[in-house]
Design a protein around this motif. Structure first.
Motif, PDB file in Angstrom:
ATOM      1  N   THR A   8       0.806  -1.219   0.000  1.00  0.00           N
ATOM      2  CA  THR A   8       0.000   0.000   0.000  1.00  0.00           C
ATOM      3  C   THR A   8       0.839   1.269   0.000  1.00  0.00           C
ATOM      4  O   THR A   8       0.320   2.346  -0.287  1.00  0.00           O
ATOM      5  CB  THR A   8      -0.957   0.024   1.210  1.00  0.00           C
ATOM      6  OG1 THR A   8      -0.192  -0.145   2.405  1.00  0.00           O
ATOM      7  CG2 THR A   8      -1.996  -1.069   1.116  1.00  0.00           C
ATOM      8  N   THR A   9       2.125   1.168   0.316  1.00  0.00           N
ATOM      9  CA  THR A   9       2.982   2.358   0.290  1.00  0.00           C
ATOM     10  C   THR A   9       4.170   2.195  -0.654  1.00  0.00           C
ATOM     11  O   THR A   9       5.128   2.957  -0.570  1.00  0.00           O
ATOM     12  CB  THR A   9       3.496   2.710   1.704  1.00  0.00           C
ATOM     13  OG1 THR A   9       4.168   1.588   2.249  1.00  0.00           O
ATOM     14  CG2 THR A   9       2.362   3.165   2.608  1.00  0.00           C
ATOM     15  N   CYS A  10       4.103   1.223  -1.531  1.00  0.00           N
ATOM     16  CA  CYS A  10       5.174   1.016  -2.517  1.00  0.00           C
ATOM     17  C   CYS A  10       4.578   0.928  -3.923  1.00  0.00           C
ATOM     18  O   CYS A  10       4.612  -0.124  -4.568  1.00  0.00           O
ATOM     19  CB  CYS A  10       5.986  -0.236  -2.183  1.00  0.00           C
ATOM     20  SG  CYS A  10       6.890  -0.125  -0.634  1.00  0.00           S
ATOM     21  N   PRO A  11       4.010   2.047  -4.414  1.00  0.00           N
ATOM     22  CA  PRO A  11       3.394   1.995  -5.746  1.00  0.00           C
ATOM     23  C   PRO A  11       4.421   1.891  -6.862  1.00  0.00           C
ATOM     24  O   PRO A  11       5.570   2.308  -6.717  1.00  0.00           O
ATOM     25  CB  PRO A  11       2.636   3.324  -5.830  1.00  0.00           C
ATOM     26  CG  PRO A  11       3.389   4.236  -4.918  1.00  0.00           C
ATOM     27  CD  PRO A  11       3.904   3.371  -3.808  1.00  0.00           C
ATOM     28  N   ILE A  12       3.969   1.351  -7.966  1.00  0.00           N
ATOM     29  CA  ILE A  12       4.781   1.220  -9.177  1.00  0.00           C
ATOM     30  C   ILE A  12       4.080   2.003 -10.285  1.00  0.00           C
ATOM     31  O   ILE A  12       2.866   1.890 -10.457  1.00  0.00           O
ATOM     32  CB  ILE A  12       4.934  -0.255  -9.588  1.00  0.00           C
ATOM     33  CG1 ILE A  12       5.725  -1.009  -8.518  1.00  0.00           C
ATOM     34  CG2 ILE A  12       5.605  -0.384 -10.947  1.00  0.00           C
ATOM     35  CD1 ILE A  12       5.773  -2.500  -8.735  1.00  0.00           C
ATOM     36  N   GLY A  13       4.836   2.781 -11.035  1.00  0.00           N
ATOM     37  CA  GLY A  13       4.294   3.529 -12.165  1.00  0.00           C
ATOM     38  C   GLY A  13       4.512   2.766 -13.454  1.00  0.00           C
ATOM     39  O   GLY A  13       5.630   2.344 -13.740  1.00  0.00           O
ATOM     40  N   TRP A  61      -2.039   9.796  -0.657  1.00  0.00           N
ATOM     41  CA  TRP A  61      -3.444   9.380  -0.594  1.00  0.00           C
ATOM     42  C   TRP A  61      -3.618   8.234   0.406  1.00  0.00           C
ATOM     43  O   TRP A  61      -4.520   8.250   1.222  1.00  0.00           O
ATOM     44  CB  TRP A  61      -3.927   8.967  -1.983  1.00  0.00           C
ATOM     45  CG  TRP A  61      -5.308   8.429  -2.003  1.00  0.00           C
ATOM     46  CD1 TRP A  61      -6.473   9.135  -2.000  1.00  0.00           C
ATOM     47  CD2 TRP A  61      -5.674   7.044  -1.997  1.00  0.00           C
ATOM     48  NE1 TRP A  61      -7.540   8.275  -1.994  1.00  0.00           N
ATOM     49  CE2 TRP A  61      -7.081   6.976  -1.992  1.00  0.00           C
ATOM     50  CE3 TRP A  61      -4.961   5.858  -1.996  1.00  0.00           C
ATOM     51  CZ2 TRP A  61      -7.772   5.774  -1.988  1.00  0.00           C
ATOM     52  CZ3 TRP A  61      -5.646   4.665  -1.990  1.00  0.00           C
ATOM     53  CH2 TRP A  61      -7.034   4.633  -1.982  1.00  0.00           C
ATOM     54  N   GLN A  62      -2.740   7.234   0.326  1.00  0.00           N
ATOM     55  CA  GLN A  62      -2.831   6.108   1.265  1.00  0.00           C
ATOM     56  C   GLN A  62      -2.617   6.597   2.694  1.00  0.00           C
ATOM     57  O   GLN A  62      -3.330   6.183   3.609  1.00  0.00           O
ATOM     58  CB  GLN A  62      -1.795   5.032   0.922  1.00  0.00           C
ATOM     59  CG  GLN A  62      -1.849   3.836   1.852  1.00  0.00           C
ATOM     60  CD  GLN A  62      -3.187   3.120   1.838  1.00  0.00           C
ATOM     61  OE1 GLN A  62      -3.719   2.789   0.783  1.00  0.00           O
ATOM     62  NE2 GLN A  62      -3.759   2.897   2.999  1.00  0.00           N
ATOM     63  N   HIS A 122       3.242  17.803   4.791  1.00  0.00           N
ATOM     64  CA  HIS A 122       2.023  17.473   5.530  1.00  0.00           C
ATOM     65  C   HIS A 122       0.997  16.854   4.584  1.00  0.00           C
ATOM     66  O   HIS A 122       0.901  17.238   3.423  1.00  0.00           O
ATOM     67  CB  HIS A 122       1.453  18.731   6.202  1.00  0.00           C
ATOM     68  CG  HIS A 122       2.307  19.195   7.327  1.00  0.00           C
ATOM     69  ND1 HIS A 122       2.202  18.685   8.586  1.00  0.00           N
ATOM     70  CD2 HIS A 122       3.301  20.101   7.371  1.00  0.00           C
ATOM     71  CE1 HIS A 122       3.084  19.263   9.368  1.00  0.00           C
ATOM     72  NE2 HIS A 122       3.775  20.131   8.649  1.00  0.00           N
ATOM     73  N   ILE A 123       0.268  15.879   5.096  1.00  0.00           N
ATOM     74  CA  ILE A 123      -0.785  15.237   4.308  1.00  0.00           C
ATOM     75  C   ILE A 123      -2.063  15.217   5.126  1.00  0.00           C
ATOM     76  O   ILE A 123      -2.058  15.510   6.320  1.00  0.00           O
ATOM     77  CB  ILE A 123      -0.410  13.805   3.878  1.00  0.00           C
ATOM     78  CG1 ILE A 123      -0.095  12.918   5.093  1.00  0.00           C
ATOM     79  CG2 ILE A 123       0.753  13.822   2.930  1.00  0.00           C
ATOM     80  CD1 ILE A 123       0.171  11.459   4.737  1.00  0.00           C
ATOM     81  N   GLY A 124      -3.133  14.849   4.493  1.00  0.00           N
ATOM     82  CA  GLY A 124      -4.413  14.775   5.188  1.00  0.00           C
ATOM     83  C   GLY A 124      -5.015  16.163   5.341  1.00  0.00           C
ATOM     84  O   GLY A 124      -4.688  17.076   4.620  1.00  0.00           O
ATOM     85  N   SER A 125      -5.874  16.266   6.329  1.00  0.00           N
ATOM     86  CA  SER A 125      -6.584  17.546   6.513  1.00  0.00           C
ATOM     87  C   SER A 125      -5.770  18.573   7.237  1.00  0.00           C
ATOM     88  O   SER A 125      -4.773  18.346   7.810  1.00  0.00           O
ATOM     89  CB  SER A 125      -7.869  17.300   7.265  1.00  0.00           C
ATOM     90  OG  SER A 125      -7.636  16.606   8.460  1.00  0.00           O
TER      91      SER A 125
END
Length: 125
Positions: A8-13, A61-62, A122-125
């Motif tokens: 979930t935290t190792c995306p591939i493009g 996003w995750q 920073h992420i999220g709200s």
């Protein structure tokens, strides 16, 4: 191993069936509000441009789904191109204990003699 344990935290493009980039990131076990970007790798030629931002956005996003608040990464202070790229992606160079060519650096961050520039977003709200 990373794909199985941290998918979930190792995306591939992938672009036109070709792998053009990947991110290896981990949610901190000591501070679950934090995700560390360990490695970000992209193909060096167009049309891979924009891949880094898209992959980091996927991790962001995750993280927001989990309620995480921050992404972190480190660089060697001399990596000026990466410094500029991370600033452009919304990261801030965390204040360290000294400046190296205008980049704030934390001495011995990754062990004796391994000085690093630390970046936060920073992420999220």
């Amino acid at each position: 191993m990373y794909a199985k344990l941290f998918s979930t935290t190792c995306p591939i493009g992938v672009l036109d069936g070709e792998i053009v980039g990947c991110v290896i990131a981990f949610r901190s076990q000591d501070d679950p509000a934090k995700i560390d970007l360990q490695d970000v790798m992209t193909h060096p030629r167009p049309p891979a441009s924009g891949v880094t931002g898209a992959l980091v956005d996927e991790v962001r996003w995750q993280g927001s789904r989990w309620g995480c608040q921050r992404l972190y990464l480190t660089l060697e202070p001399a990596n000026r191109a990466a410094h500029a790229a991370w600033l452009a992606l919304g990261f801030v160079n965390v204040e360290g204990d000294r400046l190296v060519d205008g980049v704030s650096v934390i001495s011995n961050y990754k062990g004796p003699g391994k000085h690093r520039a630390v970046y936060e977003c920073h992420i999220g709200s």
